[in-house]
Design a protein around this motif. Structure first.
Motif, PDB file in Angstrom:
ATOM      1  N   LEU A   1      48.623  34.530  62.618  1.00  0.00           N
ATOM      2  CA  LEU A   1      49.157  35.725  63.274  1.00  0.00           C
ATOM      3  C   LEU A   1      50.610  35.509  63.693  1.00  0.00           C
ATOM      4  O   LEU A   1      51.456  36.397  63.521  1.00  0.00           O
ATOM      5  N   ASN A   2      50.918  34.335  64.228  1.00  0.00           N
ATOM      6  CA  ASN A   2      52.293  34.043  64.645  1.00  0.00           C
ATOM      7  C   ASN A   2      53.268  34.191  63.479  1.00  0.00           C
ATOM      8  O   ASN A   2      54.382  34.719  63.640  1.00  0.00           O
ATOM      9  N   GLN A   3      52.864  33.744  62.288  1.00  0.00           N
ATOM     10  CA  GLN A   3      53.742  33.840  61.124  1.00  0.00           C
ATOM     11  C   GLN A   3      53.990  35.286  60.736  1.00  0.00           C
ATOM     12  O   GLN A   3      55.094  35.650  60.335  1.00  0.00           O
ATOM     13  N   GLU A   4      52.962  36.123  60.879  1.00  0.00           N
ATOM     14  CA  GLU A   4      53.146  37.537  60.542  1.00  0.00           C
ATOM     15  C   GLU A   4      54.036  38.247  61.565  1.00  0.00           C
ATOM     16  O   GLU A   4      54.802  39.142  61.213  1.00  0.00           O
ATOM     17  N   ILE A   5      53.932  37.847  62.811  1.00  0.00           N
ATOM     18  CA  ILE A   5      54.816  38.423  63.834  1.00  0.00           C
ATOM     19  C   ILE A   5      56.265  38.027  63.554  1.00  0.00           C
ATOM     20  O   ILE A   5      57.189  38.845  63.673  1.00  0.00           O
ATOM     21  N   LEU A   6      56.476  36.769  63.145  1.00  0.00           N
ATOM     22  CA  LEU A   6      57.830  36.297  62.851  1.00  0.00           C
ATOM     23  C   LEU A   6      58.425  36.965  61.619  1.00  0.00           C
ATOM     24  O   LEU A   6      59.654  37.072  61.496  1.00  0.00           O
ATOM     25  N   THR A   7      57.561  37.394  60.686  1.00  0.00           N
ATOM     26  CA  THR A   7      58.046  38.024  59.456  1.00  0.00           C
ATOM     27  C   THR A   7      57.804  39.531  59.482  1.00  0.00           C
ATOM     28  O   THR A   7      57.740  40.174  58.425  1.00  0.00           O
ATOM     29  N   LYS A   8      57.689  40.096  60.675  1.00  0.00           N
ATOM     30  CA  LYS A   8      57.420  41.525  60.837  1.00  0.00           C
ATOM     31  C   LYS A   8      58.396  42.374  60.019  1.00  0.00           C
ATOM     32  O   LYS A   8      59.603  42.167  60.058  1.00  0.00           O
ATOM     33  N   GLY A   9      57.849  43.309  59.252  1.00  0.00           N
ATOM     34  CA  GLY A   9      58.670  44.181  58.426  1.00  0.00           C
ATOM     35  C   GLY A   9      58.912  43.648  57.032  1.00  0.00           C
ATOM     36  O   GLY A   9      59.189  44.414  56.106  1.00  0.00           O
ATOM     37  N   SER A  10      58.812  42.321  56.883  1.00  0.00           N
ATOM     38  CA  SER A  10      58.927  41.683  55.567  1.00  0.00           C
ATOM     39  C   SER A  10      57.755  40.721  55.413  1.00  0.00           C
ATOM     40  O   SER A  10      57.933  39.500  55.354  1.00  0.00           O
ATOM     41  N   PRO A  11      56.550  41.266  55.368  1.00  0.00           N
ATOM     42  CA  PRO A  11      55.354  40.422  55.423  1.00  0.00           C
ATOM     43  C   PRO A  11      55.170  39.572  54.175  1.00  0.00           C
ATOM     44  O   PRO A  11      55.698  39.890  53.101  1.00  0.00           O
ATOM     45  N   ARG A  12      54.394  38.526  54.333  1.00  0.00           N
ATOM     46  CA  ARG A  12      54.113  37.619  53.221  1.00  0.00           C
ATOM     47  C   ARG A  12      53.036  38.170  52.301  1.00  0.00           C
ATOM     48  O   ARG A  12      52.807  37.628  51.217  1.00  0.00           O
ATOM     49  N   GLY A  13      52.364  39.225  52.729  1.00  0.00           N
ATOM     50  CA  GLY A  13      51.312  39.816  51.918  1.00  0.00           C
ATOM     51  C   GLY A  13      51.159  41.290  52.225  1.00  0.00           C
ATOM     52  O   GLY A  13      52.028  41.914  52.848  1.00  0.00           O
ATOM     53  N   ASP A  14      50.035  41.839  51.808  1.00  0.00           N
ATOM     54  CA  ASP A  14      49.772  43.259  51.971  1.00  0.00           C
ATOM     55  C   ASP A  14      48.748  43.554  53.069  1.00  0.00           C
ATOM     56  O   ASP A  14      48.832  44.589  53.732  1.00  0.00           O
ATOM     57  N   VAL A  15      47.806  42.661  53.250  1.00  0.00           N
ATOM     58  CA  VAL A  15      46.750  42.827  54.251  1.00  0.00           C
ATOM     59  C   VAL A  15      46.621  41.531  55.032  1.00  0.00           C
ATOM     60  O   VAL A  15      46.733  40.440  54.468  1.00  0.00           O
ATOM     61  N   PHE A  16      46.405  41.655  56.331  1.00  0.00           N
ATOM     62  CA  PHE A  16      46.135  40.476  57.160  1.00  0.00           C
ATOM     63  C   PHE A  16      44.689  40.546  57.618  1.00  0.00           C
ATOM     64  O   PHE A  16      44.239  41.566  58.148  1.00  0.00           O
TER      65      PHE A  16
END
Length: 365
Positions: free
Chosen positions: A82-97
């Motif tokens: 979750l922390n990684q997705e917050i850090l990459t908010k708007g440019s996510p590493r994938g499509d679904v978390f």
């Protein structure tokens, strides 16, 4: 928060790192674009904690029906992912978390990492699991964090195993319980929240003072507690663990049966059903997803009956869809927790940090 997730079987079965769970032959290719058309991706990426797993044939069926190839990006425990997705908010590493649970849900929603999407089939999900009315996340599974006990120990000592949180403070259970650190472990945090839900803001710290006086042992994580210190698990037996009580999951006894060598007729461990905290996991369409349509199809798949009925023996969690059947392993060796403790995500969000600090000062230091 450390993921469980979750359970021994899932931890053993799940591979670390980036895994492509495609059953399709050959490499996935983007669909060729026509003149003037933008390329349309046929790969959909699921970002998850390490314990996500699915039967290959079940995934292959989704891929064949949808036309998408699924790529799974495993990213450590639930909190780290979750922390990684917050850090990459708007440019996510994938499509679904997948993998944010009710203890971290408000944090995810407050950071705005999801795009609202009302999944097809959501009406078949039990309403008590739908915690976000804006549909930024969709409930996928549930599980109960509970104290497990070593049946043989209590039978040999002719002591009734504990059943409630209050029982754990009694003299007959002195020096028998091992728990995980609430600051570093998912089940540790869940068990602390069980005490908050049971005793309230005024009473939960007093409860932990009693547990400490009764000899509770604290270790960093579930693996150490369950597979090293707990006398009832296969791993704990090998490690000569001497604690017959441990914080684990209501689904741990079926896992002990499934992975037993030889497989026992009955589970060697039991569940103290009056000690449980209900954990719910969610999936959401990531804001800025490159393949939003594929992401929507994947979320729909995660609450399909096919996936929901496959999930228990893959991740050792319970389905949230009304008519999803549990496997015989669960119905025969598992337990039904009728009244688990719960704390609202909003209350957890407001108090989690100060509760963990207070718990640490009281129990660990």
């Amino acid at each position: 928060m450390s993921t469980t997730r979750k359970i021994a079987g899932a931890a053993l079965a799940a591979a670390l790192g980036v895994t492509t769970l495609s059953a399709c032959g050959g490499d996935a290719k983007d669909k060729p674009a026509g003149a003037g058309d933008a390329p349309k991706s046929k790969t959909v990426t699921l970002v998850s904690h390490d314990s996500f797993n699915v039967t290959e044939s079940v995934l292959k069926e989704f891929e064949q029906q949808s036309g998408y190839t699924v790529k799974v990006l495993k990213s450590g425990d639930a909190g780290a992912a979750l922390n990684q997705e917050i850090l990459t908010k708007g440019s996510p590493r994938g499509d679904v978390f997948f993998g944010v649970d009710n203890t971290l849900l408000s944090r995810a929603l407050d950071n705005g990492i999801f795009t609202p999407y009302e999944a097809k089939g959501l009406g078949e999900v039990k309403p008590e699991y739908v915690l976000d009315k804006e549909h930024r996340v969709t409930p996928i599974d549930s599980g109960d964090i509970c104290v497990n006990y070593d049946k043989a120990y209590f039978a040999d000592k002719k002591i009734a195993p504990p059943q409630t949180l209050d029982d754990l403070t009694k003299p007959e259970y002195k020096n028998l319980l091992v728990v995980e650190n609430a600051a570093t472990s998912s089940p540790g945090l869940g068990f602390m929240l069980a005490s908050v839900g049971k005793y309230g803001e005024e009473g939960w710290k007093d409860y932990w003072s009693k547990l400490k006086a009764n000899g509770v042992e604290v270790v960093d994580g579930w693996e150490q507690a369950y597979n090293e210190r707990f006398s009832g698990s296969a791993g704990g037996k090998k490690a000569k663990g001497d604690r017959p009580l441990v914080v684990s999951y209501a689904s741990s006894p079926p896992v002990e049966v499934l992975y037993g060598e030889p497989q026992p007729a009955e589970a060697p461990t039991g569940v103290a059903t009056g000690t449980c905290f209900r954990q719910i996991e969610f999936a959401g369409l990531l804001k800025g997803a490159k393949n939003e349509e594929g992401g929507k199809a994947l979320v729909d798949f995660l609450i399909s009956k096919k996936f929901q009925e496959d999930m228990p023996l893959q991740m050792f969690v319970n389905p949230v869809v009304k008519d999803a059947a549990l496997p015989e392993l669960f119905t025969k060796h598992g337990v039904v927790v009728e009244k688990p403790t719960s704390v609202t995500p909003e209350t957890i969000a407001e108090n989690r940090e100060q509760w963990v600090k207070a718990w640490t000062a009281l129990v660990v230091k």
